[in-house]
Design an enzyme around this catalytic site. Structure first.
Site, PDB file in Angstrom:
ATOM      1  N   THR A  34       0.854  -1.181   0.000  1.00 53.41           N
ATOM      2  CA  THR A  34       0.000   0.000   0.000  1.00 53.41           C
ATOM      3  C   THR A  34       0.888   1.229   0.000  1.00 53.41           C
ATOM      4  OG1 THR A  34      -2.005   0.994   0.936  1.00 53.41           O
ATOM      5  CG2 THR A  34      -0.302   0.311   2.508  1.00 53.41           C
ATOM      6  N   CYS A  40      -3.485   8.225   7.502  1.00 56.75           N
ATOM      7  CA  CYS A  40      -4.081   6.889   7.512  1.00 56.75           C
ATOM      8  C   CYS A  40      -3.196   5.937   8.312  1.00 56.75           C
ATOM      9  CB  CYS A  40      -4.220   6.347   6.092  1.00 56.75           C
ATOM     10  SG  CYS A  40      -5.391   7.227   5.059  1.00 56.75           S
ATOM     11  N   HIS A  57      -5.697  -0.573   5.137  1.00 53.55           N
ATOM     12  CA  HIS A  57      -5.312   0.833   4.989  1.00 53.55           C
ATOM     13  C   HIS A  57      -6.535   1.664   5.384  1.00 53.55           C
ATOM     14  CE1 HIS A  57      -3.186   4.005   2.286  1.00 53.55           C
ATOM     15  NE2 HIS A  57      -4.028   4.628   3.106  1.00 53.55           N
TER      16      HIS A  57
END
Length: 169
Positions: A34, A40, A57
């Site tokens: 990711t 995040c 995520h």
């Protein structure tokens, strides 16, 4: 010099890209990746005995009933664990790693002065604690973005950042 061959006896592990507000479970040594982790939180779960890896995520700390559970740290972790169990993981063997949760902007998002990144880290830690999952490594906070690559065979997490370089957890 490159050597070309038609020998296909060696297989390479799958590479699975996890987007924002998304998750994936990998088996058979799959590599999960990711990018774009700012505030995040990246939640990495791994069952070494079953060689099952998971990556979420999450954008926000806690669900408000939204129909996208992977968008939130609390419901995303619950969903990820459930999918890992469906693939053969034993939650008593699962460990966690966390990355992300940066403070990307210089303003507090709540009355308590915590940024969304701080709140994401807190929510992930709390949810993992509720499931009895130990956090074995983390790279959280700061003011920089991160990209992650999880080796599903070994559980090694490679963190890349323009500010801090590349390292393994």
């Amino acid at each position: 010099m490159q050597i070309y061959t038609t020998d296909t006896s060696q297989s390479t592990p799958a590479r699975i890209k996890v987007g924002i507000a998304d998750f994936a479970v990998g088996t058979d040594g799959a590599v999960l990746t990711t990018s774009g982790l700012g505030s995040c939180i990246g939640v990495i779960l791994y069952d070494a005995d079953a060689a099952i890896a998971g990556l979420a995520h999450a954008m926000l700390p806690t669900s408000d009933g939204d129909a996208t559970p992977a968008k939130f740290a609390d419901t995303g972790i619950e969903l990820l664990l459930s999918e890992m169990e469906s693939s053969g993981a034993d939650t008593s063997n699962v460990t966690a790693k966390l990355a992300g949760g940066s403070t990307m902007f210089d303003f507090a998002s709540t009355d308590d002065g915590k940024s969304i990144g701080d709140r994401n880290v807190d929510a992930a830690r709390q949810t993992l604690s509720e499931f009895g999952i130990d956090i074995v490594a983390e790279d959280v906070g700061g003011s920089h973005g991160r990209s992650l690559e999880l080796d599903g065979e070994t559980g090694t997490l490679t963190v890349r950042s323009a500010k801090t370089g590349t390292y393994e957890l």
